[in-house]
Design a protein around this motif. Sequence first.
Motif, PDB file in Angstrom:
ATOM      1  N   THR A  70       0.590  -1.114  -0.034  1.00  0.00           N
ATOM      2  CA  THR A  70      -0.547  -0.063  -0.223  1.00  0.00           C
ATOM      3  C   THR A  70       0.632   1.113   0.164  1.00  0.00           C
ATOM      4  O   THR A  70       2.189   1.255   0.016  1.00  0.00           O
ATOM      5  N   LEU A  71       0.233   2.422  -0.230  1.00  0.00           N
ATOM      6  CA  LEU A  71       1.002   3.794  -0.297  1.00  0.00           C
ATOM      7  C   LEU A  71       1.703   4.528   1.149  1.00  0.00           C
ATOM      8  O   LEU A  71       2.740   4.278   1.350  1.00  0.00           O
ATOM      9  N   LEU A  72       1.050   3.914   1.988  1.00  0.00           N
ATOM     10  CA  LEU A  72       1.120   4.134   3.206  1.00  0.00           C
ATOM     11  C   LEU A  72       2.635   3.095   4.165  1.00  0.00           C
ATOM     12  O   LEU A  72       3.619   3.151   4.507  1.00  0.00           O
ATOM     13  N   ALA A  73       1.977   1.355   3.047  1.00  0.00           N
ATOM     14  CA  ALA A  73       3.319   0.867   2.952  1.00  0.00           C
ATOM     15  C   ALA A  73       4.836   0.883   2.726  1.00  0.00           C
ATOM     16  O   ALA A  73       5.455   1.346   3.009  1.00  0.00           O
ATOM     17  N   GLN A  74       4.966   2.091   1.477  1.00  0.00           N
ATOM     18  CA  GLN A  74       6.178   2.092   1.127  1.00  0.00           C
ATOM     19  C   GLN A  74       6.399   3.333   1.775  1.00  0.00           C
ATOM     20  O   GLN A  74       7.803   3.396   1.355  1.00  0.00           O
ATOM     21  N   THR A  75       4.971   3.989   1.950  1.00  0.00           N
ATOM     22  CA  THR A  75       5.991   5.830   2.533  1.00  0.00           C
ATOM     23  C   THR A  75       6.811   5.687   3.784  1.00  0.00           C
ATOM     24  O   THR A  75       8.185   5.791   3.947  1.00  0.00           O
ATOM     25  N   THR A  76       6.241   4.307   4.324  1.00  0.00           N
ATOM     26  CA  THR A  76       7.190   3.885   5.378  1.00  0.00           C
ATOM     27  C   THR A  76       8.432   3.209   5.507  1.00  0.00           C
ATOM     28  O   THR A  76       9.601   3.282   6.634  1.00  0.00           O
ATOM     29  N   ILE A  77       8.218   2.718   4.492  1.00  0.00           N
ATOM     30  CA  ILE A  77       9.743   1.911   3.841  1.00  0.00           C
ATOM     31  C   ILE A  77      10.598   2.933   3.601  1.00  0.00           C
ATOM     32  O   ILE A  77      11.707   2.902   4.040  1.00  0.00           O
ATOM     33  N   HIS A  78       9.745   4.199   2.835  1.00  0.00           N
ATOM     34  CA  HIS A  78      11.537   4.978   2.529  1.00  0.00           C
ATOM     35  C   HIS A  78      12.197   5.739   3.911  1.00  0.00           C
ATOM     36  O   HIS A  78      12.997   6.116   3.892  1.00  0.00           O
ATOM     37  N   CYS A  79      10.695   5.673   4.259  1.00  0.00           N
ATOM     38  CA  CYS A  79      11.202   6.511   5.759  1.00  0.00           C
ATOM     39  C   CYS A  79      12.157   5.947   6.490  1.00  0.00           C
ATOM     40  O   CYS A  79      13.309   6.862   7.132  1.00  0.00           O
ATOM     41  N   TYR A  80      12.385   4.698   6.469  1.00  0.00           N
ATOM     42  CA  TYR A  80      13.187   4.143   7.592  1.00  0.00           C
ATOM     43  C   TYR A  80      13.889   4.062   6.567  1.00  0.00           C
ATOM     44  O   TYR A  80      15.131   3.858   7.673  1.00  0.00           O
TER      45      TYR A  80
END
Length: 218
Positions: A70-80
């Motif tokens: 999901t977009l939420l998952a992709q964004t959180t991965i990128h932040c990590y």
Amino acid sequence: MGRPLTEHEQRDLLWVARSNSRDHLLILLGLETGLRLGELVALRVGDVKGQSEVTVPNIKGGGVAQVPLTLLAQTTIHCYLFPTRLAIFGDGDHSRCGPQCRIQRGLHPLAPLAPLFLSRGGGRRGQKGGGPLSARAAQSRLSFWKRKIGLGEDITFHSLRHSFLARVWGKAADIHGVQAAARHKQPMVTASHYTYSQPPTPVELQRLVESSSLGDVI
């Protein structure tokens, strides 16, 4: 096996774990993808970095499966992986990454084969470690966070997968949609474990039958 979490419990769990970017991402991916614990701890950076889906061995169905991110998952991965990026937390607010994700990039190696989730001390310069987080350690971390918000022993790591599939069921209410999300070979397996509908009450049954009537046709 563990019960699914309520939406409120899911948000609380993500909120309390936000102080540890690794654990936060681990829990979020469990809730957002339905990946099993063994699949999560086996993830490599190259599996998810810049991806809109992740390819995993299909343990129950055989072969491999493409699991959407999901977009939420992709964004959180990128932040990590890139702590200076903006993060989108479970409440949907845009918040600049705080101290919890401003970690030296060396803690999260960007080499494609590097473990996405590192064991304690993994990757810090001058420290030993760097191997993948074990399933046992991941379970221990979930236990730590769930106790923080008063969740009991009926919440296990598999509860994250249950919670994901319960949300899919709530949107699709279709056994084949849930089967695809669960990556089961046979729909009967999905039906026996992952459908969350309740028998209708007499009033609900009356409304259902009435709504199916030919009264408006004849």
